[in-house]
Design an enzyme around this catalytic site. Structure first.
Site, PDB file in Angstrom:
ATOM      1  N   SER A   1       0.851  -1.201   0.191  1.00 11.68           N
ATOM      2  CA  SER A   1      -0.038  -0.108   0.036  1.00 11.68           C
ATOM      3  C   SER A   1       0.900   1.307   0.072  1.00 11.68           C
ATOM      4  O   SER A   1       0.291   2.282  -0.440  1.00 11.68           O
ATOM      5  CB  SER A   1      -0.943  -0.113   1.262  1.00 11.68           C
TER       6      SER A   1
ATOM      7  N   HIS B   1      -5.326  -4.632  -1.357  1.00  8.98           N
ATOM      8  CA  HIS B   1      -5.236  -3.467  -2.452  1.00  8.98           C
ATOM      9  C   HIS B   1      -5.269  -3.788  -3.834  1.00  8.98           C
ATOM     10  O   HIS B   1      -5.165  -3.057  -4.881  1.00  8.98           O
ATOM     11  CB  HIS B   1      -3.891  -2.535  -1.954  1.00  8.98           C
TER      12      HIS B   1
ATOM     13  N   LYS C   1     -12.159  -1.984   0.423  1.00  5.60           N
ATOM     14  CA  LYS C   1     -11.320  -1.148  -0.685  1.00  5.60           C
ATOM     15  C   LYS C   1     -11.887  -1.072  -1.746  1.00  5.60           C
ATOM     16  O   LYS C   1     -13.350  -0.582  -1.936  1.00  5.60           O
ATOM     17  CB  LYS C   1      -9.917  -1.677  -0.462  1.00  5.60           C
TER      18      LYS C   1
END
Ligand code: PLP
Length: 414
Positions: A197, A225, A256
């Site tokens: 990230s 992610h 996310k």
């Protein structure tokens, strides 16, 4: 209460503040999206959400969540094995497993919990865990909860030989797999983020899968992610590297790209997942995802599976922004994700500078956050820009122009 701790904490806090290391939360008074309203009523463009596909406030997702709220209620008031499992929880597990190319999956209330409960059920003191140095905090904590020997390899370094990354000299993955203590362990497990990230880079999972096969090691990938928008159809870092379905355990978040609400999952072979249902503590002792979130997340999977349009758009936006920000004279970490770290570590007082820079950007209507020690290594401060399918070309141009203007003010760009 002893007053000593209050005095000690006040001192520690003052030191942090003096070093410019205090995190201050900004308050948003609108729904999440490309355009948001911050406290005080100012409208700004958001460049720091993990809302990669722009699904956090997508009308179909809201409707699905609202419909599930009506039909399945607000909460379950129980953990799964007592009376906390609805049909939709099983459905989301089945759909997620299918999406990630595994047999089965198990839900948690967050990926932090998924990682907290994924190591201890399988690994004891006769086992070994080998981890990338930049792994997410939740993997690190999960590893701490089990008694396996621990080893750390230099970031994304799959071969042999010591390598210095971010000021730490560490061996490669293969060096560790060849250690006697690791070869003699009952099980060896390699643990890595799919997308890292803070750097926005992708683990070389093709090489890692090979290495694990050669050394009879299990592989655990946390693709928080990556899931939803990395890879041709958004199935994540494993798809990107042509090894979908070849990790033994995949953990990821729905917080996310996949709608951004909450929820985590561990996917893998049937017997591994069943064992987690029997023994994984955050699963057994904590409520799972709330019904409306499950309903919304099922709709997110429909949207991702029916077309790659949003996935294509976020990648186009990231490429456009990367190109523009480099032309404006900023240094970035190159990559192919929607995370663009803009580097400030080469300037004096970088921790203070990134915060001032981010404040100035907000004045210009651009919301992006500066990261500094201890979130990244000392001297590695950065503003992390995250692109979304919800951004328009105009949004991107406005952001690049704001960076240029604030960069000039701070003497960083021409
Ligand atoms: C964000 C993130 C998590 C935590 O996810 P939550 O569902 O918010 O708990 C775990 N691992 C990685 C790699 C992440 O980026």
């Amino acid at each position: 209460m002893s007053s000593r701790i209050l005095v000690d904490l006040a001192k520690l806090m003052k030191v942090r503040d003096d070093e410019g290391l205090m995190k201050r939360e900004r308050v948003i008074s609108s729904a999440q999206g490309a355009e948001i309203t911050v406290a005080g009523g100012k409208k700004v463009l958001n460049f720091c959400a993990n809302n990669y596909l722009g699904l956090a406030s997508h009308p179909e997702v809201l409707e699905a969540a609202a419909e599930t709220l009506r039909t399945r209620g607000f909460g379950l008031s129980s953990v799964r094995f007592i009376c906390g499992t609805q049909d939709i929880h099983r459905e989301l597990e089945r759909r997620t497993a299918e999406f990630l190319g595994t047999d089965d999956a198990i839900l948690y209330s967050s990926c932090f919990d998924a990682n907290g409960g994924v190591f201890q059920p399988f690994l004891d003191e006769e086992c070994a865990i080998i981890a990338d140095q930049l792994n997410h905090a939740s993997i690190i904590d999960g590893v701490r909860l089990c008694k396996a020997q621990r080893h750390v390899y230099s970031h994304c370094h799959t071969g042999t030989g010591l390598r210095n990354f971010d000021g730490r000299e560490l061996p490669g993955l293969e060096d560790i797999l060849m250690l006697d203590s690791v070869r003699n362990a009952r099980y060896r497990l390699v643990a890595t983020d799919g997308v890292f990230s803070m750097n926005g880079d992708i683990a070389p999972l093709d090489a890692i899968v090979d290495m694990c096969d050669r050394h009879d090691a299990l592989l655990m990938v946390d693709d928080s992610h990556g899931t939803g928008y990395i890879g041709r159809t958004g199935r994540g870092s494993l798809e990107r590297h042509g090894v979908l379905g070849r990790a033994d355990l995949v953990t990821t978040t729905f917080g996310k790209a996949c709608g951004g609400a909450s929820g985590g999952v561990t996917a893998g072979r049937k017997v591994l997942i069943e064992w987690l249902r029997q023994t994984s503590r955050p699963y057994i002792f904590s409520n799972t995802m709330a019904p409306p979130v499950v309903g919304g997340t099922l709709k997110v999977l429909d949207i991702i599976e029916r077309s790659t349009e949003l996935r294509d758009r976020v990648h186009e936006n990231a490429a456009y922004f990367r190109n523009g920000i480099k032309k404006a004279g900023f240094s970035i970490i190159d990559g192919e994700t929607a995370i663009v770290p803009i580097l400030f570590g080469m300037y004096p007082n970088d921790a203070v500078l990134v915060q001032q820079f981010a404040d100035d950007l907000l004045e210009e209507g651009i919301y992006a956050i500066g990261f500094f020690y201890p979130v990244v290594a000392r001297g590695q401060s950065r503003i992390r820009v995250q692109l979304s399918a919800a951004h328009t070309r105009e949004h991107l141009d406005m952001a690049i122009a704001a960076f240029e203007k604030v960069g000039k003010k701070h003497g960083i760009t021409g």
